[in-house]
Write an enzyme that holds these catalytic residues in place. Structure first.
Site, short mmCIF file in Angstrom:
data_model
loop_
_atom_site.label_atom_id
_atom_site.label_comp_id
_atom_site.label_asym_id
_atom_site.label_seq_id
_atom_site.Cartn_x
_atom_site.Cartn_y
_atom_site.Cartn_z
N ARG A 37 0.82 -1.22 0.00
CA ARG A 37 0.00 0.00 0.00
C ARG A 37 0.85 1.28 0.00
O ARG A 37 0.47 2.28 0.59
CB ARG A 37 -0.94 0.05 1.21
CG ARG A 37 -2.06 -0.96 1.16
CD ARG A 37 -3.23 -0.45 0.32
NE ARG A 37 -4.33 -1.39 0.37
CZ ARG A 37 -5.40 -1.22 1.14
NH1 ARG A 37 -5.53 -0.15 1.88
NH2 ARG A 37 -6.34 -2.13 1.14
N ARG A 41 -3.28 6.98 1.00
CA ARG A 41 -3.73 8.23 1.62
C ARG A 41 -2.72 8.91 2.53
O ARG A 41 -2.88 10.07 2.87
CB ARG A 41 -5.02 7.97 2.41
CG ARG A 41 -6.22 7.82 1.50
CD ARG A 41 -7.41 7.31 2.26
NE ARG A 41 -7.09 6.00 2.83
CZ ARG A 41 -7.99 5.15 3.31
NH1 ARG A 41 -9.25 5.49 3.33
NH2 ARG A 41 -7.61 3.98 3.79
N ARG A 50 -6.39 11.71 -5.94
CA ARG A 50 -7.60 10.97 -5.55
C ARG A 50 -8.82 11.91 -5.58
O ARG A 50 -9.89 11.51 -6.06
CB ARG A 50 -7.38 10.40 -4.16
CG ARG A 50 -8.57 9.79 -3.47
CD ARG A 50 -8.82 8.39 -3.97
NE ARG A 50 -9.86 7.75 -3.18
CZ ARG A 50 -11.15 7.98 -3.33
NH1 ARG A 50 -11.58 8.83 -4.23
NH2 ARG A 50 -12.03 7.36 -2.56
N ASP A 87 -6.93 -2.40 -7.28
CA ASP A 87 -7.45 -3.01 -6.07
C ASP A 87 -7.86 -4.44 -6.37
O ASP A 87 -8.21 -4.77 -7.51
CB ASP A 87 -8.66 -2.23 -5.53
CG ASP A 87 -8.95 -2.62 -4.07
OD1 ASP A 87 -8.31 -2.05 -3.18
OD2 ASP A 87 -9.77 -3.53 -3.85
O1 CP3 Z 1 -0.17 -1.46 -2.49
C1 CP3 Z 1 -0.42 -0.53 -3.29
O2 CP3 Z 1 0.04 0.63 -3.17
C2 CP3 Z 1 -1.22 -0.88 -4.53
C3 CP3 Z 1 -2.62 -0.72 -4.47
C4 CP3 Z 1 -3.50 -1.60 -3.59
C5 CP3 Z 1 -4.70 -1.09 -3.03
N1 CP3 Z 1 -5.36 -2.14 -2.45
C6 CP3 Z 1 -5.14 0.31 -3.11
C7 CP3 Z 1 -6.19 0.79 -2.20
C8 CP3 Z 1 -3.43 -2.96 -3.28
C9 CP3 Z 1 -2.33 -3.97 -3.58
C10 CP3 Z 1 -4.62 -3.29 -2.56
C11 CP3 Z 1 -4.93 -4.66 -2.09
C12 CP3 Z 1 -6.16 -4.89 -1.32
N2 CP3 Z 1 -7.37 -4.27 -1.44
C13 CP3 Z 1 -6.30 -5.94 -0.36
C14 CP3 Z 1 -5.22 -6.94 0.02
C15 CP3 Z 1 -4.24 -6.39 0.97
C16 CP3 Z 1 -4.79 -6.04 2.32
O3 CP3 Z 1 -4.80 -4.84 2.64
O4 CP3 Z 1 -5.21 -6.95 3.06
C17 CP3 Z 1 -7.61 -5.86 0.14
C18 CP3 Z 1 -8.22 -6.77 1.21
C19 CP3 Z 1 -8.28 -4.81 -0.56
C20 CP3 Z 1 -9.72 -4.39 -0.41
C21 CP3 Z 1 -9.82 -3.00 0.02
N3 CP3 Z 1 -9.53 -1.90 -0.76
C22 CP3 Z 1 -10.24 -2.52 1.29
C23 CP3 Z 1 -10.66 -3.40 2.46
C24 CP3 Z 1 -10.20 -1.13 1.26
C25 CP3 Z 1 -10.66 -0.19 2.32
C26 CP3 Z 1 -9.66 0.02 3.37
C27 CP3 Z 1 -8.98 1.34 3.18
O5 CP3 Z 1 -7.77 1.39 3.42
O6 CP3 Z 1 -9.69 2.30 2.85
C28 CP3 Z 1 -9.71 -0.76 -0.04
C29 CP3 Z 1 -9.49 0.62 -0.52
C30 CP3 Z 1 -8.12 0.95 -1.05
N4 CP3 Z 1 -7.37 0.15 -1.87
C31 CP3 Z 1 -7.42 2.17 -0.84
C32 CP3 Z 1 -6.21 2.08 -1.55
C33 CP3 Z 1 -5.13 3.13 -1.68
C34 CP3 Z 1 -7.92 3.36 -0.04
C35 CP3 Z 1 -9.08 4.00 -0.76
C36 CP3 Z 1 -8.99 5.50 -0.95
O7 CP3 Z 1 -7.95 6.05 -1.35
O8 CP3 Z 1 -10.02 6.14 -0.75
#
Ligand code: CP3
Length: 357
Positions: A37, A41, A50, A87
């Site tokens: 990640r 943010r 974003r 994602d």
């Molecule tokens: O790692 C990176 O920089 C690459 C991008 C990436 C994102 N999500 C961007 C993201 C990767 C590799 C993921 C993987 C992901 N997404 C997983 C597996 C890893 C883990 O964290 O367990 C899972 C379960 C998800 C599903 C997901 N996406 C959730 C549960 C959430 C909400 C939680 C949160 O942090 O808001 C997301 C949203 C998300 N995916 C964001 C980002 C940068 C935040 C959303 C935003 O910017 O508004």
């Protein structure tokens, strides 16, 4: 293997990529580093893009913006890898399930609970959305400095299915268990579909320029023996084999978060080239039991990175001492947290590269 200094970004000769070296077994006192990640943010420049993008999924499907946020942390910190900005829930979205991200709450999906819902998914309707992701990979590949490796990814079938069936994240993703026990045939059909689609999705990322693949299985913990085998090991093995049949040279990193002592069976049976270790795994276990089989990645607590200071330094030193004697990639044990100060990341990277002691 010799590793190229980060400052050599445009050399006419072939420049070694430290991340690929570690995945092939090279050992370095200054191991390669990237952070799960890393685009997100906690970066002001991410929040700016974003806000311009509209919804989170719009950001994922706009190659000019998604490639920009992929590159931001690499530019700011000089990391050894870029990970595609996308994602894991892009796959259900591309299959036609309604997926949205609610500000401050996380993902929401219209849950899939019966065979009619499954039949309504459109495995053939995915091209347009996957194309956008593949285009992002291509744009990043063109822009990256030579020593920086490009990582593509997807969610493992089990973890993606937990969201598709549950409709959201929860502390234990318990909803899917009811399906696993009550209607395993239904769940098997969903897992099979996800496995097949994910092989194509990852192959497209590699064709567009991804050099490494990571498979995120965030909900691989808490499964009983047989269930771990059926829902985590078996589909991941098929996914890895499917990708390797087309691209045998591309290394795959598996991340069965929370699997504890089952990491061993996971390595043996899925044939991944490396494992990403979560924070709960003991360094002794990683060094003694896992690292003799594959390259390892991890496992700093993201909370400690948020807190910073001497405790962070000491833990970083402890991880390096335990793991830098074998093939190793420095990373977190889970994704970076939104409240992490950027100067803690700078401090971490300097320390891993030997400049902070
Ligand atoms: O790692 C990176 O920089 C690459 C991008 C990436 C994102 N999500 C961007 C993201 C990767 C590799 C993921 C993987 C992901 N997404 C997983 C597996 C890893 C883990 O964290 O367990 C899972 C379960 C998800 C599903 C997901 N996406 C959730 C549960 C959430 C909400 C939680 C949160 O942090 O808001 C997301 C949203 C998300 N995916 C964001 C980002 C940068 C935040 C959303 C935003 O910017 O508004």
């Amino acid at each position: 293997m010799k590793t190229a200094p980060q400052s050599v970004s445009r050399s006419p000769k072939r420049v070694a990529k430290p991340l690929l070296g570690a995945l092939r077994g090279a050992v370095s006192a200054q191991p390669p580093i990237w952070l799960m990640r890393q685009a997100g943010r906690y970066l002001p420049e991410y929040r700016e893009v974003r806000a311009r993008a509209g919804s989170f999924l719009d950001l994922c499907y706009t190659p000019a913006l998604a490639s920009e946020v992929t590159l931001q942390p690499v530019r700011r910190f000089g990391l050894d890898a870029a990970i595609l900005f996308s994602d894991i829930l892009v796959v259900p979205d591309a299959l036609g399930q309604n997926v949205r991200f609610v500000e401050g709450e996380g993902p929401r999906l219209d849950p899939i609970r019966e065979s009619g819902d499954l039949a309504a998914l459109r495995p053939d309707g995915r091209e347009g959305k996957f194309d956008k992701v593949w285009q992002t990979v291509g744009e990043v590949a063109k822009a990256l400095p030579e020593p920086v490796a490009l990582i593509g990814f997807c969610g493992a079938p089990w973890t993606v299915a937990t969201y598709m069936v549950g409709g959201r994240g929860s502390p234990d993703q318990v909803e899917i268990w009811l399906f696993a026990y009550r209607d395993p045939d239904f769940l098997q059909a969903l897992i099979d579909l996800l496995t097949e689609v994910s092989v194509d999705y990852l192959s497209g990322q590699i064709a567009a320029g991804a050099e490494v693949i990571q498979i995120f299985d965030s909900w691989a913990g808490n499964l009983a023996d047989d269930e771990f085998q059926r829902w985590v090991v078996a589909p991941t093995s098929r996914l890895v084999a499917g990708v390797k049949a087309r691209y045998p040279e591309v290394p795959v990193i598996g991340f069965p978060r929370g699997a504890g002592p089952r990491y061993e069976a996971y390595i043996r049976e899925t044939r991944v080239d490396a494992v990403s270790c979560d924070t709960s795994l003991c360094l002794d276990y990683i060094a003694g039991t896992l690292q003799c089989k594959v390259a390892v990645q991890g496992n700093l607590d993201p909370l400690l990175l948020m807190v910073g200071g001497d405790r962070l330094d000491r833990r970083v030193d402890g991880i390096l001492e335990a793991l830098a004697g074998g093939p190793f990639i420095f990373n977190l044990g889970h994704g970076i947290l939104p409240r992490t100060p950027t100067d803690h990341v700078t401090r971490l990277i300097r320390r891993v590269r030997g400049g902070g002691k």
